[in-house]
Design an enzyme around this catalytic site. Structure first.
Site, PDB file in Angstrom:
ATOM      1  N   LEU A  83      13.156  -1.752 -12.829  1.00  0.00           N
ATOM      2  CA  LEU A  83      12.651  -3.367 -14.459  1.00  0.00           C
ATOM      3  C   LEU A  83      11.497  -2.272 -15.204  1.00  0.00           C
ATOM      4  CD1 LEU A  83      11.779  -6.409 -13.042  1.00  0.00           C
ATOM      5  CD2 LEU A  83      14.345  -5.391 -13.901  1.00  0.00           C
ATOM      6  N   ASP A  84      11.514  -2.291 -16.191  1.00  0.00           N
ATOM      7  CA  ASP A  84      10.360  -1.654 -16.945  1.00  0.00           C
ATOM      8  C   ASP A  84       8.858  -2.137 -16.458  1.00  0.00           C
ATOM      9  OD1 ASP A  84      11.784  -0.128 -18.419  1.00  0.00           O
ATOM     10  OD2 ASP A  84      11.796  -2.137 -20.451  1.00  0.00           O
ATOM     11  N   VAL A  85       7.255  -0.717 -16.681  1.00  0.00           N
ATOM     12  CA  VAL A  85       6.621  -1.255 -15.855  1.00  0.00           C
ATOM     13  C   VAL A  85       5.859  -2.560 -16.549  1.00  0.00           C
ATOM     14  CG1 VAL A  85       4.058  -0.378 -15.926  1.00  0.00           C
ATOM     15  CG2 VAL A  85       6.239   1.689 -15.797  1.00  0.00           C
TER      16      VAL A  85
END
Length: 253
Positions: A83-85
């Site tokens: 997942l994106d940060v």
């Protein structure tokens, strides 16, 4: 048998850990600062908080991540997807190479159903639809992505409006600000980087708090990106009568 990631006719069916065993594993995971949603012999389902990377960055100062923390519990921890940060929610992590192999094949074959919840700027209409726009990396400004009909990779997202909202916030100078918004359910049928962010932006409704693509009121209305991986559904093996494994993370906004 605690494996709960059936992938094909050869995959073993079964249930995720329950009761005392799951509670004990939750306590172990909590000791490294993470929240456990579910677990099996070969995997963890973690409720990833926003701003914690899925895996370590190249810079040693960005080593802290879901993966590096779980490595304190098992030296054989393996990344499966990311997942994106800035995105929170359900993150699957393999406990060993066998778990990684099976889960990775599921993601690659797109048989795992993914659903995200987001809050976007404006009252989005129509209430349901699909966006098919090819995407590629904007190399001079990476990790940003752009729509590119010549060199981009195909990307497809289905959206459904759950609720129209009015957000009360503040401008950077501290004065009050009201912003129309929509809570939307997003189902990506491909897994391109920043796909949901770019597709919502292309509709003229950027995700609230998106530091890459939102501007003005849409950026300032939230201190975090309002995008959450709410649900993963893993289907059973074709020869199994077991129900799908449903993994859900509570909405934090």
């Amino acid at each position: 048998m605690a494996r709960s990631y059936p992938e094909s006719d050869e995959a073993a069916s079964g249930q995720s850990w329950q009761g005392e065993r799951l509670a004990e594993e939750g306590e172990r995971v909590a000791k490294v600062g993470l929240s456990l949603l579910a677990a099996g012999d070969d995997w963890w389902a973690i409720d990833k908080p926003a701003e914690l990377p899925s895996v370590p960055g190249r810079d040693p100062s960005r080593f802290d991540s879901v993966h590096s923390r779980l490595c304190q519990l098992s030296d054989d921890t393996r990344a499966v997807h990311r997942l994106d940060v800035a995105t929170s929610g359900v993150l699957l992590v393999a406990r060993n190479v066998e778990g990684q192999r099976r889960l990775s094949r599921l993601f690659q074959s797109r048989t795992i159903e993914k659903r995200y919840l987001a809050v976007v700027a404006g009252h989005l209409t129509p209430a349901e639809g699909s966006i098919a726009l090819p995407l590629r990396c904007d190399w001079p400004r990476r990790p940003r992505q752009i729509v590119d009909f010549t060199h981009g990779k195909s990307a497809l997202t289905h959206y459904r409006v759950e609720q129209h909202l009015t957000l009360e916030g503040q401008r950077p100078d501290g004065t009050p600000q009201t912003l129309a918004a929509s809570r939307v359910s997003l189902t990506p049928h491909t897994g391109r980087s920043h796909q949901l962010r770019l597709h919502m932006l292309a509709l003229g409704h950027p995700i609230i708090g998106d530091g890459f693509y939102a501007r003005g009121a849409a950026l300032n209305a939230s201190p975090r990106l309002l995008l959450h991986a709410a649900r993963l559904v893993i289907p059973p093996a074709s020869d199994s009568e077991s129900p799908p494994l449903v993994l859900e993370a509570p909405l934090p906004f």
